[in-house]
Motif scaffolding. Sequence first.
Motif, PDB file in Angstrom:
ATOM      1  N   VAL A  17      34.593  -9.751   1.307  1.00 17.74           N
ATOM      2  CA  VAL A  17      34.647  -8.828   1.988  1.00 17.74           C
ATOM      3  C   VAL A  17      35.096  -7.825   2.415  1.00 17.74           C
ATOM      4  CG1 VAL A  17      36.900  -9.838   4.173  1.00 17.74           C
ATOM      5  CG2 VAL A  17      35.563 -11.456   3.684  1.00 17.74           C
ATOM      6  N   THR A  18      35.991  -7.447   0.935  1.00 16.55           N
ATOM      7  CA  THR A  18      37.417  -6.465   1.127  1.00 16.55           C
ATOM      8  C   THR A  18      35.807  -5.064   0.324  1.00 16.55           C
ATOM      9  OG1 THR A  18      38.017  -7.354  -1.404  1.00 16.55           O
ATOM     10  CG2 THR A  18      39.881  -6.732   1.129  1.00 16.55           C
ATOM     11  N   ARG A  19      35.025  -6.033  -0.374  1.00 14.95           N
ATOM     12  CA  ARG A  19      34.071  -5.564  -0.851  1.00 14.95           C
ATOM     13  C   ARG A  19      32.992  -4.424   0.257  1.00 14.95           C
ATOM     14  NH1 ARG A  19      32.398  -8.110  -4.045  1.00 14.95           N
ATOM     15  NH2 ARG A  19      30.177  -8.973  -2.603  1.00 14.95           N
ATOM     16  N   SER A  20      32.804  -5.330   1.065  1.00 13.14           N
ATOM     17  CA  SER A  20      31.654  -4.908   1.977  1.00 13.14           C
ATOM     18  C   SER A  20      32.605  -4.555   3.600  1.00 13.14           C
ATOM     19  CB  SER A  20      30.690  -5.730   2.554  1.00 13.14           C
ATOM     20  OG  SER A  20      31.662  -6.815   2.840  1.00 13.14           O
ATOM     21  N   ALA A  21      33.840  -5.002   3.870  1.00 16.16           N
ATOM     22  CA  ALA A  21      34.538  -4.511   5.530  1.00 16.16           C
ATOM     23  C   ALA A  21      33.663  -5.771   5.895  1.00 16.16           C
ATOM     24  CB  ALA A  21      34.556  -3.400   4.939  1.00 16.16           C
ATOM     25  N   LEU A  58      16.606  -4.094  11.810  1.00 12.77           N
ATOM     26  CA  LEU A  58      17.133  -4.654  11.235  1.00 12.77           C
ATOM     27  C   LEU A  58      17.683  -2.680  11.093  1.00 12.77           C
ATOM     28  CD1 LEU A  58      15.894  -6.028   7.433  1.00 12.77           C
ATOM     29  CD2 LEU A  58      16.997  -7.226   9.848  1.00 12.77           C
ATOM     30  N   PRO A  59      19.300  -3.122  10.946  1.00  5.44           N
ATOM     31  CA  PRO A  59      20.546  -1.903  11.478  1.00  5.44           C
ATOM     32  C   PRO A  59      19.587  -0.704   9.833  1.00  5.44           C
ATOM     33  CG  PRO A  59      21.770  -3.284  10.787  1.00  5.44           C
ATOM     34  CD  PRO A  59      20.283  -3.577  10.740  1.00  5.44           C
ATOM     35  N   GLY A  60      19.796   0.489  10.780  1.00  3.72           N
ATOM     36  CA  GLY A  60      19.295   1.407   9.498  1.00  3.72           C
ATOM     37  C   GLY A  60      18.166   2.283   9.980  1.00  3.72           C
ATOM     38  N   LEU A  76      26.831  -3.157  14.492  1.00  3.93           N
ATOM     39  CA  LEU A  76      27.952  -2.856  14.025  1.00  3.93           C
ATOM     40  C   LEU A  76      28.342  -1.011  13.263  1.00  3.93           C
ATOM     41  CD1 LEU A  76      28.921  -5.913  11.961  1.00  3.93           C
ATOM     42  CD2 LEU A  76      28.958  -5.456  14.337  1.00  3.93           C
ATOM     43  N   ARG A  77      27.173  -0.653  12.993  1.00  7.39           N
ATOM     44  CA  ARG A  77      27.700   0.913  12.843  1.00  7.39           C
ATOM     45  C   ARG A  77      28.007   1.878  14.174  1.00  7.39           C
ATOM     46  NH1 ARG A  77      21.927   3.468  12.270  1.00  7.39           N
ATOM     47  NH2 ARG A  77      21.154   3.185  14.080  1.00  7.39           N
ATOM     48  N   ARG A  78      27.617   1.139  15.046  1.00  8.92           N
ATOM     49  CA  ARG A  78      27.644   2.435  16.497  1.00  8.92           C
ATOM     50  C   ARG A  78      29.340   1.392  17.108  1.00  8.92           C
ATOM     51  NH1 ARG A  78      24.393   5.745  18.155  1.00  8.92           N
ATOM     52  NH2 ARG A  78      22.977   4.529  17.263  1.00  8.92           N
ATOM     53  N   GLN A  79      29.633   0.232  16.344  1.00  7.90           N
ATOM     54  CA  GLN A  79      31.029   0.109  17.568  1.00  7.90           C
ATOM     55  C   GLN A  79      31.624  -0.765  16.155  1.00  7.90           C
ATOM     56  OE1 GLN A  79      30.256  -2.568  21.532  1.00  7.90           O
ATOM     57  NE2 GLN A  79      28.497  -0.988  21.705  1.00  7.90           N
ATOM     58  N   PRO A  80      32.051  -0.559  15.626  1.00 12.07           N
ATOM     59  CA  PRO A  80      32.292  -1.432  14.339  1.00 12.07           C
ATOM     60  C   PRO A  80      33.720  -2.341  14.798  1.00 12.07           C
ATOM     61  CG  PRO A  80      32.801   1.168  13.784  1.00 12.07           C
ATOM     62  CD  PRO A  80      32.214   0.898  15.369  1.00 12.07           C
ATOM     63  N   ASP A  81      34.829  -2.142  15.466  1.00 11.69           N
ATOM     64  CA  ASP A  81      35.229  -3.009  15.725  1.00 11.69           C
ATOM     65  C   ASP A  81      34.531  -4.352  16.319  1.00 11.69           C
ATOM     66  OD1 ASP A  81      34.139  -1.793  18.368  1.00 11.69           O
ATOM     67  OD2 ASP A  81      35.622  -2.451  19.437  1.00 11.69           O
ATOM     68  N   ILE A  82      33.400  -4.519  16.531  1.00 16.85           N
ATOM     69  CA  ILE A  82      33.185  -6.103  16.824  1.00 16.85           C
ATOM     70  C   ILE A  82      32.664  -6.703  15.589  1.00 16.85           C
ATOM     71  CG2 ILE A  82      30.907  -6.974  16.690  1.00 16.85           C
ATOM     72  CD1 ILE A  82      29.912  -4.944  18.658  1.00 16.85           C
ATOM     73  N   LYS A  83      33.839  -5.637  14.016  1.00 22.33           N
ATOM     74  CA  LYS A  83      34.203  -7.068  13.157  1.00 22.33           C
ATOM     75  C   LYS A  83      35.096  -7.145  13.495  1.00 22.33           C
ATOM     76  CE  LYS A  83      32.241  -3.018  10.041  1.00 22.33           C
ATOM     77  NZ  LYS A  83      32.633  -3.021   8.566  1.00 22.33           N
ATOM     78  N   LEU A  84      35.879  -7.085  13.665  1.00 22.27           N
ATOM     79  CA  LEU A  84      37.494  -7.126  13.356  1.00 22.27           C
ATOM     80  C   LEU A  84      37.121  -7.981  14.916  1.00 22.27           C
ATOM     81  CD1 LEU A  84      38.895  -3.790  13.284  1.00 22.27           C
ATOM     82  CD2 LEU A  84      38.651  -5.374  11.758  1.00 22.27           C
ATOM     83  N   HIS A  85      36.535  -8.185  16.098  1.00 20.21           N
ATOM     84  CA  HIS A  85      36.823  -8.947  16.779  1.00 20.21           C
ATOM     85  C   HIS A  85      36.251 -10.439  17.829  1.00 20.21           C
ATOM     86  CE1 HIS A  85      38.008  -5.192  19.484  1.00 20.21           C
ATOM     87  NE2 HIS A  85      39.165  -5.836  18.390  1.00 20.21           N
ATOM     88  N   ARG A  86      34.590  -9.973  16.618  1.00 19.79           N
ATOM     89  CA  ARG A  86      33.902 -11.388  16.986  1.00 19.79           C
ATOM     90  C   ARG A  86      34.534 -12.386  15.904  1.00 19.79           C
ATOM     91  NH1 ARG A  86      32.054 -12.035  20.961  1.00 19.79           N
ATOM     92  NH2 ARG A  86      30.255 -10.271  20.875  1.00 19.79           N
ATOM     93  N   ARG A  87      34.011 -13.567  16.166  1.00 24.06           N
ATOM     94  CA  ARG A  87      33.735 -15.030  15.207  1.00 24.06           C
ATOM     95  C   ARG A  87      33.420 -15.766  15.510  1.00 24.06           C
ATOM     96  NH1 ARG A  87      37.682 -11.983  14.384  1.00 24.06           N
ATOM     97  NH2 ARG A  87      40.713 -11.957  14.968  1.00 24.06           N
ATOM     98  N   ALA A  88      32.779 -16.604  14.173  1.00 27.91           N
ATOM     99  CA  ALA A  88      32.047 -17.755  14.146  1.00 27.91           C
ATOM    100  C   ALA A  88      32.568 -18.474  14.664  1.00 27.91           C
ATOM    101  CB  ALA A  88      32.379 -18.432  12.943  1.00 27.91           C
ATOM    102  N   ASN A  89      33.557 -18.733  16.350  1.00 26.80           N
ATOM    103  CA  ASN A  89      33.258 -19.761  16.602  1.00 26.80           C
ATOM    104  C   ASN A  89      32.904 -19.531  18.183  1.00 26.80           C
ATOM    105  OD1 ASN A  89      36.151 -18.513  17.081  1.00 26.80           O
ATOM    106  ND2 ASN A  89      37.312 -19.872  16.489  1.00 26.80           N
ATOM    107  N   ALA A 121      25.389  -1.880   4.476  1.00 23.90           N
ATOM    108  CA  ALA A 121      25.081  -0.345   3.983  1.00 23.90           C
ATOM    109  C   ALA A 121      24.895   0.235   5.209  1.00 23.90           C
ATOM    110  CB  ALA A 121      24.171   0.273   3.161  1.00 23.90           C
ATOM    111  N   ALA A 122      24.061  -0.041   6.085  1.00 28.57           N
ATOM    112  CA  ALA A 122      23.697   0.361   7.044  1.00 28.57           C
ATOM    113  C   ALA A 122      24.687   0.367   7.934  1.00 28.57           C
ATOM    114  CB  ALA A 122      22.390  -0.524   7.867  1.00 28.57           C
ATOM    115  N   ASN A 123      25.480  -0.812   8.179  1.00 25.32           N
ATOM    116  CA  ASN A 123      26.673  -1.177   8.304  1.00 25.32           C
ATOM    117  C   ASN A 123      28.112   0.503   8.584  1.00 25.32           C
ATOM    118  OD1 ASN A 123      25.067  -3.121  10.265  1.00 25.32           O
ATOM    119  ND2 ASN A 123      25.958  -5.097   9.325  1.00 25.32           N
ATOM    120  N   ASN A 124      28.240   0.403   7.366  1.00 29.68           N
ATOM    121  CA  ASN A 124      28.935   0.753   6.927  1.00 29.68           C
ATOM    122  C   ASN A 124      29.158   2.577   6.785  1.00 29.68           C
ATOM    123  OD1 ASN A 124      31.170  -0.991   6.703  1.00 29.68           O
ATOM    124  ND2 ASN A 124      30.557  -1.400   4.455  1.00 29.68           N
TER     125      ASN A 124
END
Length: 437
Positions: free
Chosen positions: A143-147, A419-421, A333-346, A169-172
């Motif tokens: 998680v912390t390696r890939s953010a 795929l992204p990128g 995610l590369r364009r809207q990175p806040d999705i990584k913080l807001h989207r949940r599995a549920n 890598a593309a997402n970041n």
Amino acid sequence: MSAPTPGAANVRGLAAQALARIVQGDSLRATFAIFSTKLHDARDRALLSSLLHEGARWWLRYDAAVARLLERPLRDGEAHALIVLGLIQLEVLRLPEYAAVAATVEAMRALNRPKYAGLANALLRRWLRERVALCAQLDADEVTRSAHPRWLLHAFKADWPADVDAIVAANNAQAPLWLRVNRRRATRVALLDQFAAAGVAAHAPEQTADAIVLAQSTDITRLPGYADGAFSVQDGAAQFAADLLDLGDGQRVLDACAAPGGKSAQILERADVHLVAVDSDTRRLPRLHENLARLQLSADVRTGDAAQPAAWWDGVPFQRILIDAPCSASGILRRQPDIKLHRRANDMPALLATQARLLDALWPLLGKGGRLVYATCSLLADENARQIVRFVAQHADAHLRADAPAGWHAPTGGGAQNLPGAAGMDGFFYAVVEKAD
């Protein structure tokens, strides 16, 4: 919320305030729109945008880094966000060490948090002394390696086991700025000439007929032709929608989930059709109207739930239907990175149910021999190929076509996936379904 004082530190102070809101659930795009109005210099707005995008993109890594640096949690969300941004300036933006530390300390004072100025200085300097060991600790966890959130990493591994590293890598990485030329107002060659004359570097990618990619992101409202409706912002992957619809003059076309109108506009630019654009989000519909007006296009815009056509459909069949379905947005995610913080599995069960509901509800509106294009900006098979497999299996008159952009993946079950990128484009999925005569 206290207002930072004017000056160079103001941008970083604003960024900390905005990032704290984004982490709590606010949209990056909407938050930037609000906070950028406080800045009058284009360079300051660009810095704010960079700090917010990189802050959201790398939050899962550098938030954890700050936690390792602190003896006890810092309960001030804005001060905490500013220290995270200090690390991002050092590690992601690669600003000179002295400048990044000094600017963060000054921004803490500008943020009216002088009691944390010394703490910020101490933590950032400790990071510089211990960065090798601290990075090794962060890299030890995926998680912390890939953010990236763990649930999403597991989903990528399940669906794209050979491509996970490339996806991450593309997402970041920062996404390039793609434009779509409005064929009714300009040509790509003429617009590229105008950009060149204005000193704006750009090129025309081969994959899409109307696309231009800028060498650097910029304020598009200042570009030649913007006010005249000569172009719109649209990623290259999204620009294949019109091709896959196989549009022709005189067709009756439905764009479901149409706001903010990018694909509606592209449909109208491509052919003289009667377009019905439907969306249930009344907050986004004004943007749709504004976009069409700037491009000098007109559509029959209706407010309503696309999955409940009885409330808005007049009973006349469509020859073409585009469903740009609500989804996880895991391809952008590369364009809207806040999705990584807001989207949940549920969140996924409700999204899958909505997608299925749209497909099933809109299929009866398609005339015989008509074509439906299902699109998502997702990488997840449950939303894409498996969703289409389910749909086709339940509708005897549905025929899944093999139409696909060149070079895209062909997932098991059907459709086409970028795929992204890849080719510089976002992650995107299309499936083209034809109704039997």
